[in-house]
Write a protein that holds these residues in place. Structure first.
Motif, PDB file in Angstrom:
ATOM      1  N   THR A  43     -32.996 -22.595  -7.386  1.00 18.82           N
ATOM      2  CA  THR A  43     -33.864 -22.066  -6.334  1.00 18.82           C
ATOM      3  C   THR A  43     -33.291 -22.165  -4.935  1.00 18.82           C
ATOM      4  OG1 THR A  43     -34.991 -24.155  -6.298  1.00 18.82           O
ATOM      5  CG2 THR A  43     -35.989 -22.411  -7.634  1.00 18.82           C
ATOM      6  N   SER A  44     -32.032 -22.513  -4.814  1.00 21.15           N
ATOM      7  CA  SER A  44     -31.473 -22.510  -3.468  1.00 21.15           C
ATOM      8  C   SER A  44     -30.967 -21.112  -3.151  1.00 21.15           C
ATOM      9  CB  SER A  44     -30.343 -23.529  -3.363  1.00 21.15           C
ATOM     10  OG  SER A  44     -29.295 -23.138  -4.218  1.00 21.15           O
ATOM     11  N   TYR A  45     -30.826 -20.833  -1.862  1.00 18.86           N
ATOM     12  CA  TYR A  45     -30.330 -19.525  -1.447  1.00 18.86           C
ATOM     13  C   TYR A  45     -28.804 -19.515  -1.491  1.00 18.86           C
ATOM     14  CZ  TYR A  45     -34.887 -17.944   0.269  1.00 18.86           C
ATOM     15  OH  TYR A  45     -36.182 -17.537   0.370  1.00 18.86           O
ATOM     16  N   GLN A  46     -28.275 -18.423  -2.009  1.00 16.21           N
ATOM     17  CA  GLN A  46     -26.833 -18.232  -2.038  1.00 16.21           C
ATOM     18  C   GLN A  46     -26.486 -17.060  -1.132  1.00 16.21           C
ATOM     19  OE1 GLN A  46     -24.665 -19.911  -4.533  1.00 16.21           O
ATOM     20  NE2 GLN A  46     -26.458 -21.226  -4.499  1.00 16.21           N
ATOM     21  N   ARG A  47     -25.379 -17.185  -0.447  1.00 10.78           N
ATOM     22  CA  ARG A  47     -24.892 -16.079   0.368  1.00 10.78           C
ATOM     23  C   ARG A  47     -24.244 -15.035  -0.540  1.00 10.78           C
ATOM     24  NH1 ARG A  47     -24.870 -18.394   4.776  1.00 10.78           N
ATOM     25  NH2 ARG A  47     -24.662 -17.209   6.685  1.00 10.78           N
ATOM     26  N   ARG A  48     -24.705 -13.811  -0.414  1.00 10.94           N
ATOM     27  CA  ARG A  48     -24.113 -12.752  -1.220  1.00 10.94           C
ATOM     28  C   ARG A  48     -23.820 -11.556  -0.334  1.00 10.94           C
ATOM     29  NH1 ARG A  48     -22.880 -16.048  -4.571  1.00 10.94           N
ATOM     30  NH2 ARG A  48     -24.164 -16.653  -6.335  1.00 10.94           N
ATOM     31  N   LEU A  60     -22.613  -8.884  -4.586  1.00 11.39           N
ATOM     32  CA  LEU A  60     -21.312  -9.424  -4.965  1.00 11.39           C
ATOM     33  C   LEU A  60     -21.212 -10.846  -4.461  1.00 11.39           C
ATOM     34  CD1 LEU A  60     -21.019  -6.274  -4.151  1.00 11.39           C
ATOM     35  CD2 LEU A  60     -18.603  -6.733  -4.179  1.00 11.39           C
ATOM     36  N   GLU A  61     -20.356 -11.611  -5.101  1.00  9.58           N
ATOM     37  CA  GLU A  61     -20.114 -12.961  -4.633  1.00  9.58           C
ATOM     38  C   GLU A  61     -19.330 -12.904  -3.317  1.00  9.58           C
ATOM     39  OE1 GLU A  61     -18.928 -17.225  -6.629  1.00  9.58           O
ATOM     40  OE2 GLU A  61     -18.445 -15.356  -7.666  1.00  9.58           O
ATOM     41  N   GLN A  63     -17.266 -10.074  -0.488  1.00  7.71           N
ATOM     42  CA  GLN A  63     -17.193  -8.682  -0.054  1.00  7.71           C
ATOM     43  C   GLN A  63     -16.090  -7.904  -0.766  1.00  7.71           C
ATOM     44  OE1 GLN A  63     -16.699  -8.295   4.164  1.00  7.71           O
ATOM     45  NE2 GLN A  63     -16.763  -6.067   4.122  1.00  7.71           N
ATOM     46  N   ALA A  64     -14.964  -8.565  -1.021  1.00  7.11           N
ATOM     47  CA  ALA A  64     -13.812  -7.846  -1.576  1.00  7.11           C
ATOM     48  C   ALA A  64     -13.820  -7.755  -3.098  1.00  7.11           C
ATOM     49  CB  ALA A  64     -12.531  -8.517  -1.098  1.00  7.11           C
ATOM     50  N   ASP A  65     -14.818  -8.341  -3.741  1.00  9.32           N
ATOM     51  CA  ASP A  65     -14.847  -8.313  -5.212  1.00  9.32           C
ATOM     52  C   ASP A  65     -14.890  -6.884  -5.741  1.00  9.32           C
ATOM     53  OD1 ASP A  65     -16.900 -11.288  -5.826  1.00  9.32           O
ATOM     54  OD2 ASP A  65     -14.792 -11.017  -5.274  1.00  9.32           O
ATOM     55  N   HIS A  66     -14.205  -6.722  -6.871  1.00 11.80           N
ATOM     56  CA  HIS A  66     -14.105  -5.384  -7.467  1.00 11.80           C
ATOM     57  C   HIS A  66     -15.353  -5.051  -8.290  1.00 11.80           C
ATOM     58  CE1 HIS A  66     -11.788  -1.896  -8.273  1.00 11.80           C
ATOM     59  NE2 HIS A  66     -11.691  -2.094  -9.563  1.00 11.80           N
ATOM     60  N   THR A  67     -15.991  -6.079  -8.793  1.00 10.11           N
ATOM     61  CA  THR A  67     -17.154  -5.885  -9.666  1.00 10.11           C
ATOM     62  C   THR A  67     -18.336  -6.675  -9.129  1.00 10.11           C
ATOM     63  OG1 THR A  67     -15.707  -5.638 -11.564  1.00 10.11           O
ATOM     64  CG2 THR A  67     -18.008  -6.141 -12.044  1.00 10.11           C
ATOM     65  N   PRO A  68     -19.498  -6.031  -9.046  1.00 11.37           N
ATOM     66  CA  PRO A  68     -20.663  -6.766  -8.560  1.00 11.37           C
ATOM     67  C   PRO A  68     -21.116  -7.839  -9.540  1.00 11.37           C
ATOM     68  CG  PRO A  68     -21.089  -4.379  -8.692  1.00 11.37           C
ATOM     69  CD  PRO A  68     -19.806  -4.641  -9.392  1.00 11.37           C
ATOM     70  N   LEU A  69     -21.824  -8.837  -8.998  1.00 18.57           N
ATOM     71  CA  LEU A  69     -22.473  -9.834  -9.844  1.00 18.57           C
ATOM     72  C   LEU A  69     -23.676  -9.197 -10.525  1.00 18.57           C
ATOM     73  CD1 LEU A  69     -22.724 -13.097  -7.709  1.00 18.57           C
ATOM     74  CD2 LEU A  69     -21.392 -12.749  -9.791  1.00 18.57           C
ATOM     75  N   GLY A  70     -24.357  -8.356  -9.731  1.00 25.22           N
ATOM     76  CA  GLY A  70     -25.579  -7.798 -10.289  1.00 25.22           C
ATOM     77  C   GLY A  70     -26.045  -6.562  -9.563  1.00 25.22           C
ATOM     78  N   LEU A  71     -27.111  -6.016 -10.101  1.00 18.55           N
ATOM     79  CA  LEU A  71     -27.624  -4.725  -9.685  1.00 18.55           C
ATOM     80  C   LEU A  71     -29.143  -4.771  -9.649  1.00 18.55           C
ATOM     81  CD1 LEU A  71     -27.721  -1.544  -9.712  1.00 18.55           C
ATOM     82  CD2 LEU A  71     -27.448  -1.712 -12.175  1.00 18.55           C
ATOM     83  N   ILE A  72     -29.721  -4.205  -8.599  1.00 12.82           N
ATOM     84  CA  ILE A  72     -31.180  -4.076  -8.519  1.00 12.82           C
ATOM     85  C   ILE A  72     -31.506  -2.601  -8.379  1.00 12.82           C
ATOM     86  CG2 ILE A  72     -33.252  -4.685  -7.194  1.00 12.82           C
ATOM     87  CD1 ILE A  72     -31.669  -7.139  -6.137  1.00 12.82           C
ATOM     88  N   LEU A  73     -32.331  -2.133  -9.260  1.00 16.22           N
ATOM     89  CA  LEU A  73     -32.724  -0.731  -9.250  1.00 16.22           C
ATOM     90  C   LEU A  73     -33.941  -0.565  -8.349  1.00 16.22           C
ATOM     91  CD1 LEU A  73     -32.676   2.075 -10.511  1.00 16.22           C
ATOM     92  CD2 LEU A  73     -33.826   1.142 -12.494  1.00 16.22           C
TER      93      LEU A  73
END
Lengths: 218, 149
Positions: A43-48, A60-61, A63-73
């Motif tokens: 439950t802590s906030y993470q910078r993304r 993304l974890e 900015q330069a990552d090639h693949t996102p961690l996740g997706l919100i529709l």
């Protein structure tokens, strides 16, 4: 398609999504930047790093990552500011569907919060469709009046779209009504925060700016 | 990449632009045609086993190419990978054309390009910006510049 066992979850063809995310390096996203995100379990906030492209919000974890961690529709979501959160400038993206998540996010300052709320409110496919219909109809009418052959948007997209339904003012009225009500709610909550002597005012800025921030174009 | 399956499932239950039972064949070599309920909702194409309520798969219809495949079918492929095609079989030429047109129109990026195109054309023809009446002429996502890098 192969054998699907009973317990198989639905398959989202990720390649199609990742391509869209990468935007073919030819297109800037609609908005991007740092947001704090509360984890589902942790439950802590993470910078993304968040990237909004069309009706999809990627995170993304780095900015330069090639693949996102996740997706919100973002279709049929409710985006609303969240007062009384542990973080200032907090907001929630509430997704539809029983068991759909409420994503708890926070911006780094008031400007970012305002800009993200506005960008997310305007991001749905449905809203774009509602805007597009009358413009397409108007264009065709103008071409007809001018005795001109209607053109098509650039790119190979096959035959020009034919409007399936007539534009209704009611639809537009309802659609923008929702946006306006949402922004009015944001405005009210900013007002309440300032009335309660909130400790969140910008240095030197005070709360008077809230109204201007919301009303001044984009 | 994480995504919430329930969100996609909820979307698949929404009113569809197009929905029909079609023959569907995946891109893998040797895959066979299966009857599927195919449903177009916003810019996603969902497909279901014909007797099931939850979709088994979803395709995001962005940067894709929709092409006719003889006799009365079409394929969807993605621009970076044109050989990998999802094949669909329709029951008539008419149904096929209807689907192809709908799929092309469904892409968010296509719709955005269209909106920008119509906006500019209308402005040229009337001298007025049609987005002004909605108070959104400054919105970044609808500027001509948003189409470029």
């Amino acid at each position: 398609m192969g054998f699907f066992p009973q317990w198989a979850t639905m398959k989202l063809h990720q390649k199609s999504v990742l391509r869209f995310f990468r935007g073919y390096r030819t297109q800037a996203p609609d908005r991007e930047g740092i947001l704090l995100k509360k984890g589902a379990r942790n439950t802590s906030y993470q910078r993304r790093w968040f990237i909004l492209r069309g009706n999809l919000l990627f995170y993304l974890e780095h900015q330069a990552d090639h693949t996102p961690l996740g997706l919100i529709l973002l279709e049929n979501c409710q985006v609303e500011p969240r007062l009384g959160a542990t973080e200032p400038y907090a907001f929630t993206i509430r997704t539809p569907g029983g068991g759909g998540r409420a994503y708890k996010l926070a911006a780094e300052n008031r400007e970012e919060l305002r800009a993200w709320l506005w960008a997310l409110a305007g991001a749905t496919w449905t809203r774009l469709a509602v805007l597009l219909r009358p413009l397409e109809a108007q264009y065709r009418e103008l071409c007809q009046a001018a005795g001109q052959e209607p053109g098509s948007p650039p790119e190979d997209c096959g035959s020009p779209a034919t409007p399936r339904t007539l534009f209704s003012f009611q639809e537009l009225h309802e659609h923008f009504g929702k946006e306006i009500r949402m922004l009015q709610a944001v405005h009210r909550q900013f007002q309440e925060a300032s009335d309660n002597g909130g400790s969140r005012s910008r240095a030197g800025g005070g709360e008077a700016g809230a109204h201007e921030l919301l009303m001044s174009g984009n | 990449m994480r995504y919430n399956e329930k969100e996609l499932q909820a979307l698949s239950r929404q009113p569809a632009e197009m929905a029909a039972e079609l023959g569907m064949r995946g891109p893998k070599k040797g895959s066979v045609v299966k009857r599927r309920l195919v449903k177009l909702v916003v810019n996603f194409l969902f497909y279901f086993r014909t007797d099931e309520a939850e979709p088994i798969g979803a395709l995001l219809l962005e940067h894709c190419r929709v092409a006719q495949e003889e006799p009365s079918g079409f394929s969807i492929s993605f621009l970076e990978d044109p050989e990998r095609k999802y094949h669909f079989e329709c029951c008539s030429e008419e149904q096929c054309q209807e689907w192809m047109a709908a799929l092309r129109r469904a892409s968010y990026e296509f719709m955005r390009r269209s909106l920008i195109f119509y906006r500019n054309e209308i402005q040229k023809m009337t001298g007025k910006d049609p987005l002004e009446q909605f108070g959104i002429s400054e919105e970044a996502r609808f500027q001509l510049s948003s189409l470029k890098a």
